[in-house]
Design a protein around this motif. Structure first.
Motif, PDB file in Angstrom:
ATOM      1  N   TRP A 281      -2.655  37.328 -18.210  1.00 38.95           N
ATOM      2  CA  TRP A 281      -1.471  36.457 -18.196  1.00 38.95           C
ATOM      3  C   TRP A 281      -1.302  35.769 -19.541  1.00 38.95           C
ATOM      4  N   LEU A 282      -2.377  35.221 -20.112  1.00 34.34           N
ATOM      5  CA  LEU A 282      -2.290  34.546 -21.405  1.00 34.34           C
ATOM      6  C   LEU A 282      -1.846  35.512 -22.492  1.00 34.34           C
ATOM      7  N   TYR A 283      -2.404  36.715 -22.478  1.00 37.28           N
ATOM      8  CA  TYR A 283      -2.036  37.712 -23.485  1.00 37.28           C
ATOM      9  C   TYR A 283      -0.559  38.078 -23.360  1.00 37.28           C
ATOM     10  N   ALA A 284      -0.093  38.214 -22.118  1.00 35.28           N
ATOM     11  CA  ALA A 284       1.311  38.545 -21.897  1.00 35.28           C
ATOM     12  C   ALA A 284       2.225  37.412 -22.373  1.00 35.28           C
ATOM     13  N   GLN A 285       1.806  36.159 -22.171  1.00 37.90           N
ATOM     14  CA  GLN A 285       2.617  35.036 -22.644  1.00 37.90           C
ATOM     15  C   GLN A 285       2.771  35.077 -24.161  1.00 37.90           C
ATOM     16  N   THR A 286       1.693  35.377 -24.856  1.00 41.64           N
ATOM     17  CA  THR A 286       1.778  35.481 -26.316  1.00 41.64           C
ATOM     18  C   THR A 286       2.696  36.619 -26.729  1.00 41.64           C
ATOM     19  N   ARG A 287       2.575  37.750 -26.039  1.00 40.80           N
ATOM     20  CA  ARG A 287       3.397  38.915 -26.393  1.00 40.80           C
ATOM     21  C   ARG A 287       4.876  38.652 -26.152  1.00 40.80           C
ATOM     22  N   ARG A 288       5.192  37.763 -25.228  1.00 42.68           N
ATOM     23  CA  ARG A 288       6.593  37.449 -24.949  1.00 42.68           C
ATOM     24  C   ARG A 288       7.121  36.322 -25.837  1.00 42.68           C
ATOM     25  N   SER A 289       6.236  35.677 -26.572  1.00 38.68           N
ATOM     26  CA  SER A 289       6.614  34.495 -27.342  1.00 38.68           C
ATOM     27  C   SER A 289       6.884  34.849 -28.797  1.00 38.68           C
TER      28      SER A 289
ATOM     29  N   GLU B 173     -14.484  35.781 -32.694  1.00 39.38           N
ATOM     30  CA  GLU B 173     -14.581  37.210 -32.419  1.00 39.38           C
ATOM     31  C   GLU B 173     -14.001  37.533 -31.040  1.00 39.38           C
ATOM     32  N   ARG B 174     -14.203  36.612 -30.099  1.00 41.75           N
ATOM     33  CA  ARG B 174     -13.697  36.798 -28.736  1.00 41.75           C
ATOM     34  C   ARG B 174     -13.177  35.469 -28.208  1.00 41.75           C
ATOM     35  N   ALA B 175     -12.133  35.555 -27.395  1.00 38.20           N
ATOM     36  CA  ALA B 175     -11.578  34.368 -26.732  1.00 38.20           C
ATOM     37  C   ALA B 175     -10.625  34.839 -25.646  1.00 38.20           C
ATOM     38  N   LEU B 176     -10.287  33.942 -24.746  1.00 37.55           N
ATOM     39  CA  LEU B 176      -9.289  34.266 -23.720  1.00 37.55           C
ATOM     40  C   LEU B 176      -7.919  34.399 -24.368  1.00 37.55           C
ATOM     41  N   GLY B 177      -7.198  35.457 -24.025  1.00 43.16           N
ATOM     42  CA  GLY B 177      -5.831  35.629 -24.484  1.00 43.16           C
ATOM     43  C   GLY B 177      -5.665  36.352 -25.792  1.00 43.16           C
ATOM     44  N   VAL B 178      -6.755  36.653 -26.509  1.00 36.70           N
ATOM     45  CA  VAL B 178      -6.647  37.315 -27.811  1.00 36.70           C
ATOM     46  C   VAL B 178      -6.255  38.778 -27.655  1.00 36.70           C
TER      47      VAL B 178
ATOM     48  N   TYR C 112       3.149  38.526 -32.919  1.00 37.13           N
ATOM     49  CA  TYR C 112       2.515  39.238 -34.040  1.00 37.13           C
ATOM     50  C   TYR C 112       1.434  38.398 -34.716  1.00 37.13           C
ATOM     51  N   ASP C 113       1.113  37.252 -34.142  1.00 40.80           N
ATOM     52  CA  ASP C 113       0.093  36.377 -34.716  1.00 40.80           C
ATOM     53  C   ASP C 113      -0.654  35.708 -33.572  1.00 40.80           C
ATOM     54  N   SER C 114      -1.649  36.420 -33.027  1.00 38.90           N
ATOM     55  CA  SER C 114      -2.331  35.938 -31.823  1.00 38.90           C
ATOM     56  C   SER C 114      -3.063  34.621 -32.057  1.00 38.90           C
ATOM     57  N   ASP C 115      -3.453  34.321 -33.304  1.00 36.04           N
ATOM     58  CA  ASP C 115      -4.147  33.065 -33.577  1.00 36.04           C
ATOM     59  C   ASP C 115      -3.264  31.846 -33.351  1.00 36.04           C
ATOM     60  N   ARG C 116      -1.964  32.070 -33.227  1.00 35.87           N
ATOM     61  CA  ARG C 116      -1.046  30.959 -32.947  1.00 35.87           C
ATOM     62  C   ARG C 116      -0.524  31.012 -31.521  1.00 35.87           C
ATOM     63  N   GLY C 117      -1.059  31.935 -30.738  1.00 37.36           N
ATOM     64  CA  GLY C 117      -0.570  32.121 -29.374  1.00 37.36           C
ATOM     65  C   GLY C 117      -1.378  31.383 -28.334  1.00 37.36           C
ATOM     66  N   TYR C 118      -1.322  31.904 -27.101  1.00 35.02           N
ATOM     67  CA  TYR C 118      -1.960  31.278 -25.938  1.00 35.02           C
ATOM     68  C   TYR C 118      -3.416  31.742 -25.872  1.00 35.02           C
ATOM     69  N   VAL C 119      -4.245  31.081 -26.678  1.00 31.85           N
ATOM     70  CA  VAL C 119      -5.636  31.487 -26.867  1.00 31.85           C
ATOM     71  C   VAL C 119      -6.544  30.269 -26.698  1.00 31.85           C
ATOM     72  N   CYS C 120      -7.727  30.469 -26.117  1.00 43.26           N
ATOM     73  CA  CYS C 120      -8.695  29.383 -25.990  1.00 43.26           C
ATOM     74  C   CYS C 120     -10.082  29.965 -25.728  1.00 43.26           C
ATOM     75  N   THR C 121     -11.110  29.176 -25.989  1.00 43.63           N
ATOM     76  CA  THR C 121     -12.457  29.533 -25.555  1.00 43.63           C
ATOM     77  C   THR C 121     -12.603  29.153 -24.089  1.00 43.63           C
ATOM     78  N   PHE C 122     -13.649  29.655 -23.440  1.00 38.02           N
ATOM     79  CA  PHE C 122     -13.837  29.330 -22.027  1.00 38.02           C
ATOM     80  C   PHE C 122     -15.317  29.435 -21.683  1.00 38.02           C
ATOM     81  N   SER C 123     -15.829  28.422 -21.003  1.00 38.27           N
ATOM     82  CA  SER C 123     -17.195  28.439 -20.487  1.00 38.27           C
ATOM     83  C   SER C 123     -17.183  27.841 -19.085  1.00 38.27           C
ATOM     84  N   ALA C 124     -17.892  28.496 -18.182  1.00 37.01           N
ATOM     85  CA  ALA C 124     -17.936  28.011 -16.794  1.00 37.01           C
ATOM     86  C   ALA C 124     -19.351  28.119 -16.254  1.00 37.01           C
ATOM     87  N   LEU C 125     -19.705  27.153 -15.430  1.00 34.80           N
ATOM     88  CA  LEU C 125     -20.983  27.125 -14.732  1.00 34.80           C
ATOM     89  C   LEU C 125     -20.690  27.060 -13.239  1.00 34.80           C
TER      90      LEU C 125
END
Length: 588
Positions: free
Chosen positions: A104-112, A173-178, A116-129
């Motif tokens: 979903w995050l990747y699709a939001q960036t692609r529609r925005s 190197e890796r993140a959600l939405g990249v 063409y610049d994923s570093d400015r899109g819907y991207v974040c790190t994520f950690s869960a326990l």
């Protein structure tokens, strides 16, 4: 890395998993806080079956929308994780939810504007326990961190997904939405009483020494919120120039052995037995069997706690060892819980732990569309439009969540006495981003019923929304004529060349009272080539109700379809004339 620290005090013994939680966040010297964190520790039975979730996400500074990504990732993960079937393992549930979130995050960036610049899109790190029974489950992507403090030893349990391009410059190197493909780290760890888990963003851990971190936790051990706040203040005071978020989770008590055994069974539930009328089963009273097939047995039952009449579905005896089928069975309830629409079957919230594998859904009193068609062999066009419109609205509810039904057929559609339509049976539903977490083993099996399945599936291709539209158009054609538009030939057409030879048979062969333009609407929705088919359900239903006059003139049906008798009479006449001329030229 490891660092020695004095162990915190542990809680007294009890009867279940008991934890202490502390959290703190601050925007620091940034104009806004792009971090987001949350925790959820639900009551029973979810507390035992699904565990406790603690999660944080860190937006990236190059993006002005990453705070949206961070909030969506955390809140969506917690909500959707608790909606997954209780029979699924923690790892499977969490990774599937994260795959869908990433898509979903990747699709939001692609529609925005940032496509063409994923570093400015819907991207974040994520950690869960996730803490369930006596096990900690860690999921991680990016450069936020999870530490474990055990008996004086502080250990970083996650790896930073960073690539350094200089002594002071790096990128994720890796993140959600990249990327549309997500690779997320997972590990499980046994818990001990007194363990402390620390989730922190880089604005915290880069500006505090491990020894000082442990010291602050020890000093404020009775109040982990104060400990978290003190750690944030220390990092700010030592030069942190980023947002700061930290979560502290201490294990004060563990469940006894019996509870651990139950938790293990919940992840690998045995299939429910076949049931009998008036039988007491898992908190239900069975009323009667509604349906039985080679795949499942369906029963009408009463919930003993609420008095609600519900439907139980248990696997057939022949499929109890088929893990793929059992997973699809549990998927039905997962889908039903995610969708709230009047034309889609609902699944009630679960309020008791289950001891067997089965599904629970609402009871819809009515008949299948298959039986309705037997009772109404020549329905009028408006009645068909109304039923197809309701089916389409139910399908749209799935499509909006990037789901494909994949097994739309008259047996999976119910109609009540008032004409209200309900879609049922979601065991074949495909959910975007929830690909099986294992290597591909070849062409996926065809899950739908052959007569209603779109041709692309038989050619080994993946389905799209246009595939569900094909199935809906087949049902429309069958409701009007009692026949299938291509007979049984679709399942035999496994190549593109064979599919191009499929010939649509006009409605006029079966009913002369239907308007000619209707053939063009159905012919387009039933195109063997999905690229030439309707792409939106709304387009199909609109054309079914309000055909374009231009289309009627531009695509007038061939004479053979409009009046086949006249065509063959003409051919016979021409052959007769040719025969007379041949005899006249050669009388001997």
């Amino acid at each position: 890395m490891q660092q020695l620290c004095p162990p915190p005090a542990s809680g007294a013994a009890g009867q279940g998993l008991r934890i202490a939680l502390g959290q703190a966040t601050d925007r620091g010297r940034k104009p806004s806080n792009q971090d987001f964190h949350a925790a959820s520790h639900p009551g029973q039975p979810q507390g035992s079956l699904k565990g406790m979730v603690v999660a944080l996400a860190d937006g990236i500074s190059s993006s002005t929308v990453s705070h949206i990504a961070a909030q969506t990732a955390v809140t969506g993960f917690i909500a959707d994780y608790y909606s997954t079937p209780d029979a699924w393992s923690v790892r499977k549930s969490a990774q599937r939810v994260l795959a869908a979130t990433n898509a979903w995050l990747y699709a939001q960036t692609r529609r925005s504007e940032y496509r063409y610049d994923s570093d400015r899109g819907y991207v974040c790190t994520f950690s869960a326990l996730i803490l369930k029974a006596a096990t900690a489950h860690l999921l991680h992507v990016g450069d936020s961190r999870i530490y474990r403090l055990r008996q004086g030893v502080l250990e970083q349990m996650t790896r930073d997904h960073r690539v350094w391009v200089g002594s002071h410059e790096h990128f994720l190197e890796r993140a959600l939405g990249v990327s549309q493909y997500l690779q997320i780290d997972y590990q499980s760890l046994g818990l001990q009483r007194g363990d402390v888990f620390i989730l922190a963003t880089d604005g915290v851990y880069e500006f505090i020494q491990p020894a000082r971190l442990c010291e602050l936790i020890r000093e404020h051990g009775d109040d982990l919120d104060r400990a978290a706040g003190a750690i944030v203040e220390h990092a700010l005071g030592h030069g942190s120039d980023d947002n700061l978020t930290i979560q502290l989770v201490r294990v004060d008590d563990l469940p006894p052995a019996s509870a651990l055994e139950f938790s293990s069974q919940a992840s690998e539930l045995a299939p429910a037995p076949l049931l009998a009328s008036r039988e007491q089963f898992d908190g239900f009273t069975v009323q009667r069997e509604l349906h039985a097939s080679s795949r499942s047995h369906v029963y009408l039952a009463t919930d003993n706690d609420t008095g609600e009449t519900l439907v139980l579905k248990v696997p057939s005896l022949d499929l109890r060892d088929d893990l793929a089928y059992l997973e699809r069975l549990m998927l039905e309830e997962w889908v039903a819980r995610r969708i709230n629409h009047p034309n889609v079957l609902k699944a009630p919230p679960q309020h008791r732990p289950r001891h067997y594998l089965y599904t629970v859904s609402e009871y819809v009193q009515g008949q299948t569309l298959q039986q309705w068609m037997r009772d109404h062999p020549r329905p009028d066009l408006q009645t068909v439009r109304d039923i197809i419109g309701q089916i389409a609205r139910g399908l749209q509810a799935l499509h909006r969540l990037d789901m494909l039904h994949q097994d739309l057929r008259p047996q999976n559609i119910l109609i009540d006495a008032l004409g209200n339509v309900t879609l049922i049976d979601f065991g074949s539903v495909a959910v975007a981003g929830l690909a099986e977490l294992k290597p591909a083993t070849g062409v996926d099996p065809i899950l739908g019923t052959c007569q209603y399945t779109a041709p692309e599936y038989f050619a080994g291709r993946s389905g799209t929304q246009a595939s569900d539209i094909f199935s809906l158009a087949v049902i429309t054609y069958q409701m009007l004529t009692g026949q299938l538009p291509y007979g049984t030939e679709v399942a035999k057409a496994t190549s593109r060349a064979a599919q191009l030879k499929l010939r649509y048979r006009g409605l006029g062969h079966y009913r002369q009272d239907l308007p000619p333009w209707l053939d063009e609407v159905l012919r387009r929705a039933l195109q063997p080539d999905p690229a030439r088919r309707c792409q939106e359900l709304s387009e199909f239903t609109h054309d079914l109700s309000q055909p374009g006059l231009a289309r009627e003139g531009m695509h007038r049906p061939a004479l053979l379809e409009r009046n086949p008798v006249l065509v063959w009479q003409g051919i016979s006449l021409l052959l007769g004339v040719l025969l007379v001329l041949s005899w006249w030229r050669n009388p001997g």
